[in-house]
Write a protein that holds these residues in place. Sequence first.
Motif: not given
Length: 280
Positions: A69-73, A146-151, A184-187
Amino acid sequence: MSTVNDLEQIARINAGDRTPVVFVHGLWLLPSSWDRWAAVFEEAGYAPLTPGWPDDPDTVAEANAHPEVFAGKSVGQVTDHFADLIGKLERTPVVIGHSFGGLITQMIAGRGLSAASVAIDPAPFRGVLPLPISSLRAASAVLGNPANYHRAVPLTYDQFRYSFANAVSEEEAKELYERFAVPAPGEPLFQAAAANINPWTEVKVDTLAPERGPLLIISGEKDHTVPWAIANASYKKQARNEHAVTEITEMPERGHALTIDNGWREVAETALAFVKRFTN
């Protein structure tokens, strides 16, 4: 999207005559990390509001069970979320934030939405140039892939110990990790890392806004994640504002967990003393 709990808090605040104080948490924490602070400010005559980021779960257990639920913020999305909540308040609030919450606090202040602001160990914005090795190491938990951007990315205990709890005992560090740490969101970390090379970044602050209001930056002396070099560079940018008071203070022997560890009250009282000078 505002939660029912947020809207209930806002309705209660609007029904009274106290100055609101909006608390903005950072990465790897939930709104409940501010509960003790909210009690201190309420006792001092303010009306605390502790909203979450969009989709924040209510509890640490729920957060760890459903990290997705935290992803993509993004920083911009979360800042707009808090600005929308503040717009529902009938009185201009004080805003207090920690880490990325401290960055968001400054972005909100730059929009003229706060009566006074306190940014505690704030994440850097575009134009803040120092990159201390400890900060890079703390961020590597996310930036290393880098895949953590959306995780949504959790911290291991060892990562939490280094990034948050390096200035407390091993026993307390473990207690803080169990009690407070969530994914936490990676973005936002990728956004902050690229802010100085991306002219279109969301991670920017209008430091010269005439309506910014008084601002205090609090820095923990031993913070690995946002060391003095970053906090002071943010302060120097903000201090160019000719229209409002800008101050910085350093809390001795304190790390990034200074809002939740055994010395939290001293930090809260430092923030409260600043806020009292300009409100109520």
